[in-house]
Design a protein around this motif. Sequence first.
Motif, PDB file in Angstrom:
ATOM      1  N   MET A   6     -70.924 102.872  39.655  1.00 18.76           N
ATOM      2  CA  MET A   6     -72.068 102.529  40.500  1.00 18.76           C
ATOM      3  C   MET A   6     -72.025 103.218  41.862  1.00 18.76           C
ATOM      4  SD  MET A   6     -73.873 100.655  38.736  1.00 18.76           S
ATOM      5  CE  MET A   6     -73.757  99.844  37.192  1.00 18.76           C
ATOM      6  N   VAL A  18     -71.981  94.308  34.477  1.00 18.68           N
ATOM      7  CA  VAL A  18     -71.361  94.936  35.633  1.00 18.68           C
ATOM      8  C   VAL A  18     -70.241  94.039  36.140  1.00 18.68           C
ATOM      9  CG1 VAL A  18     -71.745  95.779  37.981  1.00 18.68           C
ATOM     10  CG2 VAL A  18     -73.528  96.035  36.261  1.00 18.68           C
ATOM     11  N   ASP A  50     -66.148  98.227  37.305  1.00 21.72           N
ATOM     12  CA  ASP A  50     -67.116  99.309  37.091  1.00 21.72           C
ATOM     13  C   ASP A  50     -67.610  99.935  38.395  1.00 21.72           C
ATOM     14  OD1 ASP A  50     -66.981  98.717  34.387  1.00 21.72           O
ATOM     15  OD2 ASP A  50     -68.665  97.326  34.487  1.00 21.72           O
ATOM     16  N   TRP A  51     -66.930  99.676  39.512  1.00 22.95           N
ATOM     17  CA  TRP A  51     -67.428 100.124  40.799  1.00 22.95           C
ATOM     18  C   TRP A  51     -67.579 101.644  40.862  1.00 22.95           C
ATOM     19  CZ3 TRP A  51     -64.853 103.545  43.860  1.00 22.95           C
ATOM     20  CH2 TRP A  51     -63.499 103.750  43.581  1.00 22.95           C
TER      21      TRP A  51
END
Length: 140
Positions: free
Chosen positions: A11, A3, A7-8
């Motif tokens: 998520m 992560v 990659d926000w």
Amino acid sequence: MTVTYKDWHEMLSFALLTYRTSIRTLTGATLYSLVYGMEAVIPIEVEIPSMRVIAKSELEEAEWANQCYEQLNLIDEKRLTTLCHDQCYQQKMARVFNARYNGPSVVRETFSGGAIILSDMDGTENAPLVNADVLKKYYL
């Protein structure tokens, strides 16, 4: 899976689910339950059924719809309970805030790092050190 900050967006849905299904201190309820009148079924409960999911899955469709309708009828009661909880919480916060207020004070001595010793208007020294960030300036 590693992560990273890039990659926000992947998520975000998990963060929103957590936010919407966490009990808020202020209201004593989840945001989801206040909007829909029932608690959300989290994804792990679908994979590993909880007692709530098992009980719902054994109901007939008409029975399940009837229970959902009854829960929607109780949503006003839940909202009133939440409102009462909110008012009690605000009163508690006001009591805590007002208990710390001792009235107008005079800065007696300052130290490096922002620590301050205060005294009352009559010269009586207040015992604990105070952080300068929590003081409000008042000019006569």
